[in-house]
Each structure stands twice: as C-alpha cells, then as structure tokens.
Design a protein around this motif. Structure first.
Motif, PDB file in Angstrom:
ATOM      1  N   ALA A 149       0.780  -1.257  -0.080  1.00  0.00           N
ATOM      2  CA  ALA A 149       0.069   0.105   0.071  1.00  0.00           C
ATOM      3  C   ALA A 149       1.053   1.410   0.007  1.00  0.00           C
ATOM      4  O   ALA A 149       1.678   1.400   0.710  1.00  0.00           O
ATOM      5  CB  ALA A 149      -0.843  -0.032   1.201  1.00  0.00           C
ATOM      6  N   GLY A 150       0.461   2.200  -0.868  1.00  0.00           N
ATOM      7  CA  GLY A 150       1.192   3.685  -0.915  1.00  0.00           C
ATOM      8  C   GLY A 150       2.457   3.331  -1.779  1.00  0.00           C
ATOM      9  O   GLY A 150       3.083   4.504  -1.986  1.00  0.00           O
ATOM     10  N   ARG A 151       3.008   2.171  -2.183  1.00  0.00           N
ATOM     11  CA  ARG A 151       4.305   2.245  -2.802  1.00  0.00           C
ATOM     12  C   ARG A 151       3.975   2.670  -4.382  1.00  0.00           C
ATOM     13  O   ARG A 151       3.028   2.732  -4.885  1.00  0.00           O
ATOM     14  CB  ARG A 151       4.612   0.775  -3.055  1.00  0.00           C
ATOM     15  N   PRO A 152       5.091   3.478  -4.915  1.00  0.00           N
ATOM     16  CA  PRO A 152       4.759   4.065  -6.298  1.00  0.00           C
ATOM     17  C   PRO A 152       4.852   2.864  -7.258  1.00  0.00           C
ATOM     18  O   PRO A 152       5.370   1.983  -6.924  1.00  0.00           O
ATOM     19  CB  PRO A 152       5.979   4.678  -6.335  1.00  0.00           C
ATOM     20  N   CYS A 153       3.876   3.240  -8.236  1.00  0.00           N
ATOM     21  CA  CYS A 153       3.654   2.239  -9.339  1.00  0.00           C
ATOM     22  C   CYS A 153       3.399   2.912 -10.560  1.00  0.00           C
ATOM     23  O   CYS A 153       3.239   3.999 -10.706  1.00  0.00           O
ATOM     24  CB  CYS A 153       2.551   1.181  -8.758  1.00  0.00           C
ATOM     25  N   ARG A 154       3.350   2.027 -11.580  1.00  0.00           N
ATOM     26  CA  ARG A 154       3.288   2.550 -13.133  1.00  0.00           C
ATOM     27  C   ARG A 154       2.029   1.692 -13.645  1.00  0.00           C
ATOM     28  O   ARG A 154       1.540   2.041 -14.868  1.00  0.00           O
ATOM     29  CB  ARG A 154       4.390   2.510 -13.874  1.00  0.00           C
ATOM     30  N   ASP A 155       1.717   0.561 -12.901  1.00  0.00           N
ATOM     31  CA  ASP A 155       0.828  -0.358 -13.687  1.00  0.00           C
ATOM     32  C   ASP A 155       0.435  -1.320 -12.539  1.00  0.00           C
ATOM     33  O   ASP A 155       1.027  -1.434 -11.569  1.00  0.00           O
ATOM     34  CB  ASP A 155       1.395  -1.165 -14.637  1.00  0.00           C
ATOM     35  N   ASP A 156      -0.728  -1.941 -12.748  1.00  0.00           N
ATOM     36  CA  ASP A 156      -1.264  -3.281 -11.689  1.00  0.00           C
ATOM     37  C   ASP A 156      -0.236  -3.808 -11.563  1.00  0.00           C
ATOM     38  O   ASP A 156      -0.279  -4.695 -10.389  1.00  0.00           O
ATOM     39  CB  ASP A 156      -2.514  -3.632 -12.092  1.00  0.00           C
ATOM     40  N   ASP A 157       0.711  -4.494 -12.549  1.00  0.00           N
ATOM     41  CA  ASP A 157       1.562  -5.381 -12.335  1.00  0.00           C
ATOM     42  C   ASP A 157       2.528  -5.119 -11.045  1.00  0.00           C
ATOM     43  O   ASP A 157       3.149  -5.878 -10.703  1.00  0.00           O
ATOM     44  CB  ASP A 157       2.199  -5.665 -13.675  1.00  0.00           C
ATOM     45  N   ASP A 158       2.511  -4.012 -10.788  1.00  0.00           N
ATOM     46  CA  ASP A 158       3.498  -3.432  -9.649  1.00  0.00           C
ATOM     47  C   ASP A 158       2.895  -3.579  -8.284  1.00  0.00           C
ATOM     48  O   ASP A 158       3.504  -3.393  -7.353  1.00  0.00           O
ATOM     49  CB  ASP A 158       3.710  -1.965  -9.758  1.00  0.00           C
ATOM     50  N   CYS A 159       1.666  -4.171  -8.300  1.00  0.00           N
ATOM     51  CA  CYS A 159       0.905  -4.029  -7.093  1.00  0.00           C
ATOM     52  C   CYS A 159       0.037  -5.224  -6.680  1.00  0.00           C
ATOM     53  O   CYS A 159      -0.137  -5.908  -7.813  1.00  0.00           O
ATOM     54  CB  CYS A 159      -0.090  -2.713  -7.055  1.00  0.00           C
ATOM     55  N   ALA A 160      -0.059  -5.607  -5.616  1.00  0.00           N
ATOM     56  CA  ALA A 160      -0.955  -6.771  -5.159  1.00  0.00           C
ATOM     57  C   ALA A 160      -2.303  -6.093  -5.548  1.00  0.00           C
ATOM     58  O   ALA A 160      -3.365  -7.279  -5.885  1.00  0.00           O
ATOM     59  CB  ALA A 160      -0.794  -6.852  -3.312  1.00  0.00           C
ATOM     60  N   GLY A 161      -2.664  -4.962  -5.513  1.00  0.00           N
ATOM     61  CA  GLY A 161      -4.022  -4.476  -5.902  1.00  0.00           C
ATOM     62  C   GLY A 161      -3.847  -3.693  -7.121  1.00  0.00           C
ATOM     63  O   GLY A 161      -3.097  -4.248  -8.044  1.00  0.00           O
ATOM     64  N   ALA A 162      -4.556  -2.657  -7.081  1.00  0.00           N
ATOM     65  CA  ALA A 162      -4.493  -1.695  -8.442  1.00  0.00           C
ATOM     66  C   ALA A 162      -3.589  -0.659  -8.313  1.00  0.00           C
ATOM     67  O   ALA A 162      -3.069  -0.226  -7.177  1.00  0.00           O
ATOM     68  CB  ALA A 162      -5.940  -1.134  -8.717  1.00  0.00           C
ATOM     69  N   CYS A 163      -3.036   0.172  -9.355  1.00  0.00           N
ATOM     70  CA  CYS A 163      -2.165   1.189  -9.391  1.00  0.00           C
ATOM     71  C   CYS A 163      -3.188   2.506  -9.617  1.00  0.00           C
ATOM     72  O   CYS A 163      -4.027   2.512 -10.565  1.00  0.00           O
ATOM     73  CB  CYS A 163      -1.214   1.057 -10.273  1.00  0.00           C
ATOM     74  N   LEU A 164      -3.083   3.193  -8.283  1.00  0.00           N
ATOM     75  CA  LEU A 164      -3.976   4.287  -8.531  1.00  0.00           C
ATOM     76  C   LEU A 164      -3.359   5.837  -8.717  1.00  0.00           C
ATOM     77  O   LEU A 164      -2.443   5.857  -8.215  1.00  0.00           O
ATOM     78  CB  LEU A 164      -4.861   4.489  -7.282  1.00  0.00           C
ATOM     79  N   ALA A 165      -3.952   6.582  -9.705  1.00  0.00           N
ATOM     80  CA  ALA A 165      -3.386   7.868  -9.986  1.00  0.00           C
ATOM     81  C   ALA A 165      -3.479   8.883  -8.883  1.00  0.00           C
ATOM     82  O   ALA A 165      -4.258   8.620  -7.941  1.00  0.00           O
ATOM     83  CB  ALA A 165      -4.354   8.551 -11.082  1.00  0.00           C
ATOM     84  N   THR A 166      -2.316   9.507  -8.623  1.00  0.00           N
ATOM     85  CA  THR A 166      -2.105  10.317  -7.558  1.00  0.00           C
ATOM     86  C   THR A 166      -2.637  11.820  -7.807  1.00  0.00           C
ATOM     87  O   THR A 166      -2.513  12.618  -7.117  1.00  0.00           O
ATOM     88  CB  THR A 166      -0.401  10.416  -7.077  1.00  0.00           C
ATOM     89  N   THR A 167      -2.708  12.099  -9.106  1.00  0.00           N
ATOM     90  CA  THR A 167      -3.190  13.426  -9.841  1.00  0.00           C
ATOM     91  C   THR A 167      -4.498  13.102 -10.693  1.00  0.00           C
ATOM     92  O   THR A 167      -4.366  12.145 -11.180  1.00  0.00           O
ATOM     93  CB  THR A 167      -2.084  14.378 -10.340  1.00  0.00           C
ATOM     94  N   ALA A 168      -5.143  14.226 -10.879  1.00  0.00           N
ATOM     95  CA  ALA A 168      -5.949  14.100 -11.956  1.00  0.00           C
ATOM     96  C   ALA A 168      -5.636  14.364 -13.266  1.00  0.00           C
ATOM     97  O   ALA A 168      -4.386  14.995 -13.373  1.00  0.00           O
ATOM     98  CB  ALA A 168      -7.327  15.317 -11.569  1.00  0.00           C
ATOM     99  N   GLY A 169      -6.178  14.008 -14.473  1.00  0.00           N
ATOM    100  CA  GLY A 169      -5.680  14.025 -15.773  1.00  0.00           C
ATOM    101  C   GLY A 169      -6.752  13.632 -16.771  1.00  0.00           C
ATOM    102  O   GLY A 169      -7.861  12.931 -16.247  1.00  0.00           O
ATOM    103  N   ASN A 170      -6.209  13.746 -18.038  1.00  0.00           N
ATOM    104  CA  ASN A 170      -7.265  13.282 -18.901  1.00  0.00           C
ATOM    105  C   ASN A 170      -6.566  11.660 -19.361  1.00  0.00           C
ATOM    106  O   ASN A 170      -5.317  11.269 -19.220  1.00  0.00           O
ATOM    107  CB  ASN A 170      -7.125  14.090 -20.131  1.00  0.00           C
ATOM    108  N   ARG A 171      -7.559  11.041 -19.917  1.00  0.00           N
ATOM    109  CA  ARG A 171      -7.174   9.517 -20.214  1.00  0.00           C
ATOM    110  C   ARG A 171      -5.817   9.454 -21.096  1.00  0.00           C
ATOM    111  O   ARG A 171      -6.091  10.558 -21.996  1.00  0.00           O
ATOM    112  CB  ARG A 171      -8.341   8.851 -20.769  1.00  0.00           C
ATOM    113  N   GLY A 172      -5.000   8.846 -20.820  1.00  0.00           N
ATOM    114  CA  GLY A 172      -3.907   8.759 -21.836  1.00  0.00           C
ATOM    115  C   GLY A 172      -2.747   9.374 -21.543  1.00  0.00           C
ATOM    116  O   GLY A 172      -1.537   9.246 -21.976  1.00  0.00           O
TER     117      GLY A 172
END
Length: 104
Positions: free
Chosen positions: A49-72
């Motif tokens: 939990a809270g570890r930096p990630c770029r994709d779900d493969d980096d996490c036991a759960g999901a990788c969640l965005a830390t800032t808002a933005g547009n898809r892509g």
C-alpha cells in the motif's frame, strides 16, 4: 487546463452470503460494513500500500493515480491500500491515466 477524468458510478453490493470470519482471518482481513449499503465484506490490506507504481503489475491490488488528468496522459500512481471497493479512483496503466470509477 487540467480536467478530471469522467468516472462511472456504480453500487458495490458484495455478492453471496456473509463472509466467513475464519476464512477472512486466514487472509489477514477484517469483516466490516462497506459502502453506502453497509454490507459486510472481508477487507484485506495490501502489503505494498502506498508504494509508487506505473501499472497493476507493480501492486498486489490496483495502481491508482495520484493526480487528476485526462485519459492517456502520463501519470504517477501508488498501490491501493486494500480491497475495499468504495469511493472514487482513477487507475494507472503503463504509466498513463486509464479508467476511473466511483463505487458507493
């Protein structure tokens, strides 16, 4: 201008019978009421939990965005804290903003 990702809103209703306390404890979870429905669910905290990630493969759960933005758009993320489905979140896939969802 930064815009928020449009998200879908759904209701999370855990399916099936009430969670088994022994099974939940074996998984390291805690049974608690979740979302607006307050239905009991076995909530399990993720070890990364809270570890930096770029994709779900980096996490036991999901990788969640830390800032808002547009898809892509490029985005940094953190690994989600638990399997609790409630609230709004935006996912990160391959270092970019992906889908968002709100679950109540």
């Amino acid at each position: 201008m930064l815009s928020l990702l449009t998200t879908a809103c759904v209701s999370a209703r855990p399916v099936g019978a009430e969670p088994d306390p022994d099974d939940c404890a074996r998984q390291g979870g805690t049974i608690r009421p979740v979302c607006l429905t307050q239905e009991p669910m076995c909530v399990i905290s993720y070890p990364d939990a809270g570890r930096p990630c770029r994709d779900d493969d980096d996490c036991a759960g999901a990788c969640l965005a830390t800032t808002a933005g547009n898809r892509g758009e490029p985005a940094s993320g953190v690994c989600q804290s638990s399997n609790d489905p409630c609230g709004c979140r935006t996912y990160v896939e391959n270092g970019r903003i992906a889908d968002g969802i709100c679950v109540d």
